[in-house]
Scaffold this active site. Structure first.
Site: not given
Ligand SMILES: [Zn+2]
Length: 358
Positions: A73, A75-77, A127, A189, A216, A304, A306, A309, A335
């Site tokens: 990402d 870094g903005g968020f 952003d 945005q 956003g 499942c 996995c 499970c 899981h």
């Protein structure tokens, strides 16, 4: 999508590895779960251990021994989540570290340098994530800034994208010849205002990015509004490029959005909920801490396939949570990720067989 570190089949769910680690899951198990691409957070890695250190270690892939694609990402968020600790100007954002209070500055150019230094396959434009709720004039102003920052991000990225810390020997031989360079995605945005979302999409498409995100969302708005914004924004973005909705969602949401045409999603939900004992299953959500599982011999999810499970009982997982054993986080997370990744795999298979072009 063909990326420098391999091909990714879409629609795809990306597990979140905030600080170059998907919490509680070692990389070889991520591979076994068939995670195709993970997301890492620029803000966190910039503060610790630092992007220059990671660059010296050969980039994120080599540093964490994960040789499949990584998206970072911008870094903005995270910076915008530091409400009290930041100051936004035309130039960028000044903020205080949540770790030691130290003063830092992020600009579109700096975010590009950090993400390129980390060696990301997909770099996100810097952003401003507009808060919710936001008045129209506020959302308008915020979007204008995001669009100017998108231009600056692109200009700086194009001039520096060759400065990645990896070389030809790090690149996985894919089905198609692939550019050695990372890709930069633009972010739509515009708050919860459809005309602003439309304008954002049109302006970004004019700038010609190889992929587009809808940002956003998942910022506290009702789920119906999230769906509405996605439904109205998605058709404005080119169908032949990846379309990414950031920060969603519950299992039924990711299915719904993928069916609408979303190609990429990420969310901390499966990993974060797992550490609190919340399991997503074919029978719905299961709070494994519940007393009624104390002597339940059944697997967490009978449907499942996995590795958890196939081996452990609800009674045992409940005991691990009750005893606060680190293994509880590991098994619950494995899981939940398997459930999310498998949901998307089944969806891809279904889309492939129902696709009109086949
Ligand atoms: Zn399972």
């Amino acid at each position: 999508m063909t990326l420098p570190h391999g091909a990714v089949e879409t629609p795809v769910f990306m597990p979140v590895g905030t600080v170059a680690s998907v919490k509680a899951v070692p990389q070889h198990l991520l591979e076994e779960l068939n995670a195709q691409i993970i997301l890492s957070n620029t803000y966190h890695l910039y503060l610790r251990p630092g992007h220059e250190l990671i660059r010296r270690m050969g980039g994120l892939h080599r540093f964490m021994s994960w040789h499949r694609p990584v998206l970072t990402d911008s870094g903005g968020f995270q910076v915008f989540s530091l409400n009290e600790l930041r100051k936004v100007t035309e130039e960028g954002v000044e903020f205080r570290s949540h770790l030691d209070g130290g003063l830092h500055f992020f600009s579109p150019e700096h975010s590009m340098d950090v993400q390129i230094g980390l060696g990301s396959d997909i770099v996100m434009a810097f952003d401003e994530c507009t808060e919710y709720p936001a008045e129209y004039t506020r959302a308008r102003k915020s979007l204008d800034l995001t669009l100017r920052w998108a231009e600056r991000s692109k200009r700086h990225f194009d001039a520096h994208k060759h400065e990645v810390p990896w070389g030809a020997e790090d690149i996985s031989p894919g089905p198609a010849p692939c550019d050695l360079r990372p890709s930069l995605f633009g972010i739509v945005q515009g708050g919860m205002y459809q005309d602003l979302r439309r304008e954002a999409a049109e302006r970004l498409v004019e700038m010609d990015f190889p992929g587009y995100a809808i940002g956003g969302l998942s910022v506290g708005e009702p789920r119906e509004l999230t769906r509405e914004i996605i439904a109205e924004t998605l058709p404005l973005l080119p169908k032949d490029k990846p379309r990414y909705v950031m920060g969603v969602g519950y299992p039924d949401e990711i299915v719904e959005y993928a069916e609408m045409g979303v190609d990429m999603m990420d969310c901390v939900l499966p990993t974060r909920a797992a550490r609190h004992g919340l399991l997503f299953t074919s029978e719905g959500r299961l709070n494994i801490k519940n007393r009624r599982f104390a002597e339940d011999q059944n697997p967490p999810d009978p449907e499942c396939q996995c590795m958890v499970c196939g081996r452990y009982s609800r009674a045992y997982l409940r005991h691990l949570m009750a005893s606060q054993e680190p293994l509880a986080a590991v098994l619950n997370t494995l899981h939940n990720l398997a459930f999310y990744l498998d949901t998307m795999r089944r969806l891809r298979e279904r889309l492939e067989t129902t696709s009109p072009s086949k």
